[in-house]
Design a protein around this motif. Structure first.
Motif, PDB file in Angstrom:
ATOM      1  N   ASP A 103      -5.963   7.378   4.163  1.00 43.18           N
ATOM      2  CA  ASP A 103      -7.427   6.627   4.018  1.00 43.18           C
ATOM      3  C   ASP A 103      -7.322   5.938   5.517  1.00 43.18           C
ATOM      4  O   ASP A 103      -6.474   5.776   6.304  1.00 43.18           O
ATOM      5  CB  ASP A 103      -7.462   5.567   3.051  1.00 43.18           C
ATOM      6  CG  ASP A 103      -6.312   4.594   3.405  1.00 43.18           C
ATOM      7  OD1 ASP A 103      -6.195   3.544   4.279  1.00 43.18           O
ATOM      8  OD2 ASP A 103      -5.455   4.294   2.470  1.00 43.18           O
ATOM      9  N   PRO A 104      -8.883   5.652   6.064  1.00 43.20           N
ATOM     10  CA  PRO A 104      -8.886   5.091   7.266  1.00 43.20           C
ATOM     11  C   PRO A 104      -8.180   3.867   7.526  1.00 43.20           C
ATOM     12  O   PRO A 104      -7.685   3.667   8.611  1.00 43.20           O
ATOM     13  CB  PRO A 104     -10.393   4.724   7.311  1.00 43.20           C
ATOM     14  CG  PRO A 104     -10.975   5.541   5.945  1.00 43.20           C
ATOM     15  CD  PRO A 104      -9.896   5.661   5.156  1.00 43.20           C
ATOM     16  N   MET A 117      -3.338  12.696  -1.615  1.00 49.09           N
ATOM     17  CA  MET A 117      -4.772  12.428  -1.139  1.00 49.09           C
ATOM     18  C   MET A 117      -4.610  12.503   0.362  1.00 49.09           C
ATOM     19  O   MET A 117      -3.494  11.813   0.819  1.00 49.09           O
ATOM     20  CB  MET A 117      -5.553  11.184  -1.628  1.00 49.09           C
ATOM     21  CG  MET A 117      -5.625  11.053  -3.157  1.00 49.09           C
ATOM     22  SD  MET A 117      -6.270   9.908  -3.988  1.00 49.09           S
ATOM     23  CE  MET A 117      -8.036   9.824  -3.245  1.00 49.09           C
ATOM     24  N   SER A 160      -3.605  15.649   6.891  1.00 45.47           N
ATOM     25  CA  SER A 160      -4.524  14.635   7.510  1.00 45.47           C
ATOM     26  C   SER A 160      -3.922  13.437   8.458  1.00 45.47           C
ATOM     27  O   SER A 160      -4.835  13.294   9.229  1.00 45.47           O
ATOM     28  CB  SER A 160      -5.346  13.881   6.024  1.00 45.47           C
ATOM     29  OG  SER A 160      -4.364  13.086   5.461  1.00 45.47           O
ATOM     30  N   ARG A 217       0.920  -1.272   0.047  1.00 44.35           N
ATOM     31  CA  ARG A 217       0.169   0.012   0.163  1.00 44.35           C
ATOM     32  C   ARG A 217       0.940   1.183  -0.004  1.00 44.35           C
ATOM     33  O   ARG A 217       0.665   2.155  -0.741  1.00 44.35           O
ATOM     34  CB  ARG A 217      -0.821  -0.153   1.199  1.00 44.35           C
ATOM     35  CG  ARG A 217      -1.718   1.093   1.367  1.00 44.35           C
ATOM     36  CD  ARG A 217      -2.883   1.291   0.167  1.00 44.35           C
ATOM     37  NE  ARG A 217      -3.481   2.543   0.342  1.00 44.35           N
ATOM     38  CZ  ARG A 217      -3.447   3.524  -0.369  1.00 44.35           C
ATOM     39  NH1 ARG A 217      -2.523   3.567  -1.368  1.00 44.35           N
ATOM     40  NH2 ARG A 217      -4.502   4.675  -0.272  1.00 44.35           N
TER      41      ARG A 217
END
Length: 721
Positions: A587-588, A584, A624, A572
């Motif tokens: 992600d969770p 981006m 983020s 990943r």
């Protein structure tokens, strides 16, 4: 040792057996029988022809024969025959310490007095020199790198050349930049050959040379205009049963291995493409009760030697290894070779699977390719060919004739240590620079960047990668395919592989094995070691630091979610950090993995704040991530550090000195930060996306410590290696 193989290809001429050579054959057979410990042993086809060319003809010979054929028997027997005729010791250039150990041990069993000079036995050099002086050495093994060691080159090599009775170049494909494992230091051998008296025979041996590589080796052996006698035998290994099993992902491959390892014959080698892959696989198998050991470039030399011994003595089921365990490792009864992921060329694959079945009638070889293999090939894509810009820069620094150490060059040319040393080797072989006591200096000889040649070699590497993919998907004979890649004229169907005879392996996987594999791949958390010393010579780059980093300015041990090369999360992360990938928000699933790392950290004191490093390439990702950790961990987020001077001046990568210079004094804590730290004493969690050199973390940590942070705990998504 009789052979039933078909006739190999022989070029050049050797006189037919005569009254003169018949006694030589009888003498050679007696030595062979002592070497192998078998009173009825006979030569394999072409073995005596090679020995005769060296001993009776004083020739230069190239032997291309499959692994296990007995190339070492040729040079050991020839060495003893030449010694009996008054010749000096044999000089063997050998590429690996493991290979040297095996060769010295094999020689001793046959009564050959063999010694090695390499980086691992420097304390023995004086004793070895005394034995050479007393003519008590039959065979001396040296690494190709040793040929350019100033002390060895000036003090020992001239006398060895004068007295040498035979020169042997083992694993000779390394001499060719078209070979799958080219090593620049091997190119020096051509100059060594040119310095030898014409009466000294030369032998080059390899199991992995296609026609292009054979031609290249022949041209180098022919230095001085000598004729070259070449023997090429059939390369197919009749003992090997080849197969390919496609499974959907790393979890399935590890689960298969957990299920079927005990079904594999004897003991063997499990190859992984990365160090972390080998270590993670070894830990998983050990946890399941399988006796295995990891063997990588990160393994301590003493532990490597012990691991080799454990495999040879069948005290372990397997070594889980990278390509660090490759050429020359000799265990005749090795029962299997498994690959978790494919090497980047069929020739490299042939070299590794050739470790199996050398002295047994049957051995199993199975490739479990992965969809990520190409990404890993690209990640590790390095060329032993120089790039024009760095080469020109190095030559400019050395043009004055001043002797510069590698450490000093690192402050003048922005190359990491390993690529810089490799470039210096290439330039040295080309005659543009030379290694002397204290470092390197230019020779003044002109040097031309051969772009066309280097581009042809790079294109050949891409072609090799495609050929490996073709091997995986072929419906024809797999051994025939590998033999054809080596331009073997005797290539023919083997009748044993999965395509010739049907699958000999199952694809079933135990449920418990799947669960164990999933748990191993879901494992999170890798330590990020702090920097403790500044690079030398930083004053030359305008950075006023040296020596140890002061304790009140350093960061603590950090953590990363995973390495880019890891089997689990690494896939990943490689997607996120791939060139051109879109920035981006985190992600969770990735964020939850990071939370797990923090939960398992075991810090002495919980962080009182989070600060991030501003990112030019992935601002959404970093911001983020920091905000997500703040919310889930209920830790205040103070925002990103400021960039008062515009931020780091260079991109990622480069060597430590230039990387530190590019980030030095580029970060600042907002004015209110110092007051906040004073009112809220405790550690600060420093968040970034990626760590390679770790100087960005180190410098940002210094700024935070100077602003009043009691401790700095670095956290990143990905660690390079």
């Amino acid at each position: 040792m009789e052979s039933t193989d078909t006739q190999g290809t022989v070029s050049g001429t050797v006189s037919e057996a005569s009254e003169t050579t018949r006694p030589l054959h009888g003498e050679a057979v007696e030595l062979l029988r002592a070497l192998v410990g078998n009173d009825s042993a006979e030569f394999h086809q072409d073995q005596f022809e090679a020995i005769e060319a060296l001993v009776a003809g004083g020739r230069r010979a190239l032997v291309v024969q499959r692994t296990g054929w007995g190339k070492s028997a040729v040079y050991f027997v020839a060495s003893l025959l030449l010694r009996a005729r008054g010749a000096g010791p044999t000089l063997i250039v050998s590429p690996l310490l493991a290979l040297m150990r095996d060769q010295v041990a094999a020689a001793a069993r046959a009564g050959v007095r063999a010694v090695a000079i390499n980086s691992a036995n420097q304390l023995e050099w004086q004793d070895i020199s005394a034995k050479l002086e007393a003519d008590e050495v039959d065979v001396l093994l040296v690494s190709p790198e040793r040929l350019n060691n100033p002390g060895f080159r000036e003090q020992h090599l001239p006398e060895l050349i004068r007295r040498s009775g035979l020169l042997v170049i083992d694993e000779a494909h390394c001499i060719s930049d078209w070979g799958h494992d080219f090593r620049p230091d091997y190119r020096r051998i051509r100059h060594l050959i040119e310095r030898l008296p014409s009466t000294v025979p030369v032998l080059a041996t390899t199991a992995t040379a296609n026609s292009r590589v054979v031609k290249d080796i022949e041209e180098q052996l022919a230095a001085g205009g000598e004729d070259v006698f070449t023997i090429r035998g059939p390369l197919a290994r009749k003992s090997l049963r080849l197969g390919v099993l496609r499974l959907p992902n790393p979890k399935a491959r590890l689960a298969w291995l957990l299920t079927h390892l005990d079904d594999l014959p004897g003991s063997g080698i499990i190859y992984a493409l990365t160090v972390s892959g080998a270590e993670d696989t070894a830990r998983l198998l050990q946890k399941a009760g399988h006796p295995v050991l990891a063997y990588t470039g990160r393994t301590d030399p003493a532990d490597r030697e012990e691991a080799e011994a454990a495999l040879k003595e069948n005290r372990v089921k397997a070594l889980v290894a990278t390509s660090a365990l490759g050429m020359g490792f000799d265990k005749p009864d090795l029962g299997f070779v498994i690959h978790l992921g494919a090497p980047s060329s069929p020739v490299a694959y042939y070299q590794q699977v050739g470790r199996a079945g050398r002295g047994t009638p049957n051995a199993d070889v199975l490739l479990l390719p992965g969809a990520e293999d190409r990404d890993i090939w690209q990640y590790f894509a390095t060329s032993s060919m120089p790039e024009e810009g760095p080469a020109t820069a190095v030559l400019a620094e050395l043009a004055s004739g001043e002797v510069l150490s590698v450490g000093v060059l690192e402050t003048r040319v922005n190359l990491k240590r390993s690529p810089l040393e490799l470039l210096l080797k290439v330039l040295s072989v080309d005659g543009a620079v030379e290694k002397v006591s204290g470092g390197w200096r230019g020779t003044g000889q002109p040097w031309h960047y051969d772009r066309e040649r280097y581009e042809r070699i790079a294109a050949a590497r891409v072609k090799e990668q495609q050929a490996m993919l073709d091997y995986e998907s072929t419906t024809g004979c797999r051994m025939q395919f590998l033999s054809q890649q080596l331009d073997d004229p005797a290539a023919a169907p083997c009748g044993r592989c999965d395509n010739c005879a049907g699958r000999w392996f199952g694809d079933d996987v135990a449920a418990e094995a799947t669960d164990n594999a999933a748990q191993a791949l879901d494992k999170v958390g890798v330590e990020v070691d702090p920097r403790g010393m500044y690079p030398s010579g930083m004053d030359r780059l305008g950075v006023p630091v040296k020596g140890k980093i002061k304790p009140d300015r350093t960061v603590f041990d950090g953590r990363a979610l995973a390495r880019l090369t890891d089997l689990g999360w690494g896939g990943r992360l490689r997607e996120i950090f791939a060139p051109g990938a879109q920035d981006m928000p985190v992600d969770p699933a990735l964020l939850q993995g990071c939370v797990q790392v923090l939960a398992q950290w075991g810090w002495a004191e919980r962080p009182v704040a989070i600060v991030s490093i501003p990112s030019r390439s992935r601002p959404q990702l970093v911001d983020s991530l920091a905000r997500g950790l703040s919310e889930l961990g209920r830790i205040p987020y103070l925002g990103a550090l400021q960039l008062p001077h515009g931020g780091p001046t260079g991109g990622p990568g480069g060597n430590s000195a230039f990387r530190l210079a590019s980030v030095w004094d580029q970060f600042a804590v907002p004015p209110e930060g110092a007051a906040w730290f004073a009112a809220n004493p405790g550690p600060v969690l420093l968040v970034d996306d990626f760590a390679d050199s770790r100087w960005t973390l180190t410098e940002a940590g210094r700024v935070l410590r100077e602003a009043g942070a009691q401790a700095v705990l670095p956290f990143v998504l990905a660690l390079k290696a």
